[in-house]
Every structure is written in C-alpha cells, then in structure tokens.
Design a protein around this motif. Sequence first.
Motif, PDB file in Angstrom:
ATOM      1  N   VAL A 169       0.350  -1.541   0.187  1.00 38.73           N
ATOM      2  CA  VAL A 169       0.244  -0.014  -0.329  1.00 38.73           C
ATOM      3  C   VAL A 169       0.922   0.881  -0.303  1.00 38.73           C
ATOM      4  O   VAL A 169       0.894   1.873  -1.140  1.00 38.73           O
ATOM      5  N   ILE A 170       2.082   1.708   1.097  1.00 40.72           N
ATOM      6  CA  ILE A 170       2.804   2.607   0.674  1.00 40.72           C
ATOM      7  C   ILE A 170       3.426   2.399  -0.164  1.00 40.72           C
ATOM      8  O   ILE A 170       3.676   3.820  -1.470  1.00 40.72           O
ATOM      9  N   ALA A 171       4.001   1.474  -1.108  1.00 41.90           N
ATOM     10  CA  ALA A 171       4.529   1.735  -2.181  1.00 41.90           C
ATOM     11  C   ALA A 171       3.823   2.192  -3.346  1.00 41.90           C
ATOM     12  O   ALA A 171       4.188   3.026  -4.691  1.00 41.90           O
ATOM     13  N   ALA A 438      14.366  10.482  -6.921  1.00 40.25           N
ATOM     14  CA  ALA A 438      15.039  10.102  -6.090  1.00 40.25           C
ATOM     15  C   ALA A 438      14.410  10.321  -4.471  1.00 40.25           C
ATOM     16  O   ALA A 438      14.918   9.412  -3.479  1.00 40.25           O
ATOM     17  N   THR A 439      13.790  11.392  -4.192  1.00 42.43           N
ATOM     18  CA  THR A 439      13.493  11.797  -3.190  1.00 42.43           C
ATOM     19  C   THR A 439      12.240  10.406  -2.182  1.00 42.43           C
ATOM     20  O   THR A 439      12.555   9.921  -1.397  1.00 42.43           O
ATOM     21  N   LEU A 444      10.707   5.440   0.319  1.00 37.85           N
ATOM     22  CA  LEU A 444      10.524   3.809  -0.423  1.00 37.85           C
ATOM     23  C   LEU A 444      11.569   2.517   0.307  1.00 37.85           C
ATOM     24  O   LEU A 444      10.940   1.530   0.687  1.00 37.85           O
ATOM     25  N   GLY A 445      12.857   3.101   0.198  1.00 36.39           N
ATOM     26  CA  GLY A 445      13.277   1.830   0.221  1.00 36.39           C
ATOM     27  C   GLY A 445      13.885   2.320   1.426  1.00 36.39           C
ATOM     28  O   GLY A 445      14.356   1.005   2.266  1.00 36.39           O
ATOM     29  N   TYR A 446      13.590   3.489   2.543  1.00 31.15           N
ATOM     30  CA  TYR A 446      13.685   3.428   3.832  1.00 31.15           C
ATOM     31  C   TYR A 446      12.235   1.830   4.327  1.00 31.15           C
ATOM     32  O   TYR A 446      12.362   1.268   5.565  1.00 31.15           O
ATOM     33  N   SER A 447      10.815   2.327   3.125  1.00 34.86           N
ATOM     34  CA  SER A 447       9.894   1.838   4.096  1.00 34.86           C
ATOM     35  C   SER A 447      10.102  -0.123   4.167  1.00 34.86           C
ATOM     36  O   SER A 447       9.648  -0.846   4.507  1.00 34.86           O
TER      37      SER A 447
END
Length: 461
Positions: A169-171, A438-439, A444-447
């Motif tokens: 869902v976040i992605a 990139a931001t 999303l990478g930290y999630s």
Amino acid sequence: MARIVNQVSWCVAISFAFCYFCLPHLTVALAQSETAVPSQCDLTTCIQLALSHHPDLQAGDSRRLAAQSRVELEKAQWKPQLEFRAEGGYLNGRSVSPFALLSGVTEEGLRQESVSGVYYLGSVGLNVPVVKEGKLFGLNSPSLQGARFALAAEESLQLSRRDQIIYQVIASFVNVVKALEMMKSQGQIVQLAESQHRLALSQFKQDLISRNDLLTSEVQAGTAQRDLLVLKNALDRSRGDLARAIGLESPRMMEIRDTPLPPPPAASMPPIEELLTFAYEHRPEIQAQQAQIGTREQEVRRLRGERFPTLEVISEYSLGDALDSRSSSQWRTMAQLSGPLFDFGRNQQKINISRALATEEARKMERLRGAIAGEVQDVYTHLTNARTLLELTDKQIEQATEALKLSRAKSEQQLLPESSAATAYIALLKLEQTKVLATYDLILGYSQLELVTGGWKARTP
C-alpha cells in the motif's frame, strides 16, 4: 369462514411477493452499504482499508482460527468424555452367538429357548484418559505442543502478510504521489516547449531562423506532450495498483488526498551486520519457520509415544427393560490398558519419515536466512545509491540554477537568444523531477528496509 380464508390467502400472497421481490433488493442494498469503501483516501486510511478488506488477510485469519481450534481440540482429547447409547425394538428367535450355536446354551449357561417381545436398552458411559502418547494426563502432550507450534506459525505468517500488504500500500501510494508530482512538473515543461515552438514559428516566418530550428522546436514540443501522456497513463496504472493493494476489485481506481510524507532520514545507516542481526531476530518468517520446526519435532515425539501403552478408566451404567416381562440394570467400572506388541516396523518408518520432514524444515530455515540476507543487502545497496544520487542531484540543481540566471542575464543583454533561457529552465525542471523521484525512492527504500529487517526504523530529522 370464507372471508377469513380469503384474508389468510392474501397475507400469504403478500408475504411471498415480499420475499421474492423486495427482500433480495434489500439484502443487496445492505451488503453494498456494509462493503462500501471510499474512493479517496490518505495514506493512513488506505492502510486501514487494506487491513480490513484484503482477501489474503481474511484467508489468513481463517487459517489462524482453524489452528486455534486445533489447539482446543487437542486439549479436549484429554478431558473426560461422557456419552450415551439407546436402543429399542422387537426381538423374536434364539441366540445366534458362536458360543450358543456350538454349545446349545447361552453365554449365561441357560438352555436355548425361543423368545419374543419388545425391549429397550440404554447406557451412559464415562471415559477418562489417563496415559496416552507416553504422557500422564496430557502433561507436555506432543499433540498439544505441536498444535500450539502450528498456531504460532500461523500467527507469525499472518504478521508477515500484514507487513507485506502495508508495504505494498505504501509503495502504491508513493507511486501515485510521484506520478502526480511528475505530471505537475511535466505540465510546466509542456508549456515552455509549446511557447518556444510558437516563438520559433514566428521567427521562421520572419526568416530569422532556419527550418531545421523550427523542426527541432516542434520535436521538443511533441516529446514533451508524449512524456505527459506517458505520465498520465502511469498515474492511472498507479491508482489501479493502489486499489489492488488495498484488496479492491481490479477495475476500481483509488484517488488519494494530499498527505505530507515523512522526509527521508538524514542520519547514516548502521552497518549491514547490525541490520542482519536485527532481521534474524525480528522477521516473522524466521519465527514462523522456527514454529514449523517445533511442530515437526513434536510429531516425532508423538509417534515415539505411540509405542507406549494407553491407559483409560471407563465407567458405564446400563439399563434394559422388556415391556411385557422384567427389567435389569448394570454398573461397571474398569481400567483398560492397550498397546502395540509388534507392528513389523510401521511405527519406526513413520518416525523416520517425520524426522526427515523435520530435517527438511531445518534446511528451509538455512535457506530462509540466506534469502533474508540477500534482501537486506539489496535494499542496503539501493539506499546507498539513492542517497548518493540525491546528493549529486542537489549539486546539479545548484549548477543549473546558476546557469539559468546566467542565460537570462545574457538574453536580456541580447548576447544569447531567448530560447537559451527556456532551454536552461527546462533542464532545471528535469533535474528537479529527478530529485523528486530520488526523494520518493529513498522514502520507499527506507520503508522496504523496515519490511526486510522485521521492523528496523531509521531516525527522521
């Protein structure tokens, strides 16, 4: 009397009409009102909708309830069991037991006689298990322990599914936000490109530029329009992905409300060894696999316990009555001991199979740890690259801003054509698009890092 019959007939007819025509529509309306979901949500609402509507979670809840029921079933196996039997009928003839046929007398020692009459029999029995599977009164019963391990595995797997759905869902939500931001920026690029094309067309009509310059500006405007259409299609696809991540049907699309996403953490990440240690301790898949290993080990213990005798206490009260003669009753209590003597190796083969399955589960744990290590390594590398790209993009934006100022100053002094300033501005907008991507990729990478490590969270500034 006829009037009453008529009234009753009309009432029945109206009731059938209501059941066949009104009730189905009312049921559908109530079902739709119960399952209605909003078509617009922020990130928190989207996650709540997914946790309440996603079919995978509902199926997981069913499996968890089944595992919990199995635990209660294994507990009930060690509780006393009270049962009754009743029989009634008509009997005519002589005894047909093997003893009576061979000896000519009944098992009670009475001469065979022809009898006839109606009878009934009833009994109430109490069965108390004492020793089973090599355990006394169910203490540390392998079957019960195995059921508890299976329940723990289902709970851990359900937690894993929950984390996966939250991340999806976040992605999907972040992809929608990215698409909206990119469309907004691309709209500015389209306006600049069309403005430059109109200026080039005017200059071409005045013979101030060549036809090649005019075609170049037209290609740039068409490319900007094409990119805007691609982004619009990507936005529609992202909205559909968000609806599917929530658990809605495929044709459904979900709109989002503006939600301020948290800024990416500014602090540096810990060493990857620390993240791996955290993941091995907190990933629900690891806990589920450990529970699966425990289940297989308890199955081995259960099969070993089947070699021991089973002891149970049975108490039964029986009552019989022949309606035309006499009645009788009986009460008996006994301890019943039963067990295997020789089974030609069947139990040992079952134990060998169960041991092999337990070994397989242990090997699965090793493979799972390796897969988790690979996931953490990939996300760690992606985050490192994303942070580096973001730092480089900041420098590029700073340089592009200075180049835009210089181009505007030279254009005002007629040292450069007006198109050079627009070209510099478009380059700056594209760099800002890169920074936006990139931001959001970093967020999303930290999630994703939180997902693959089982809950590790970076500190936000």
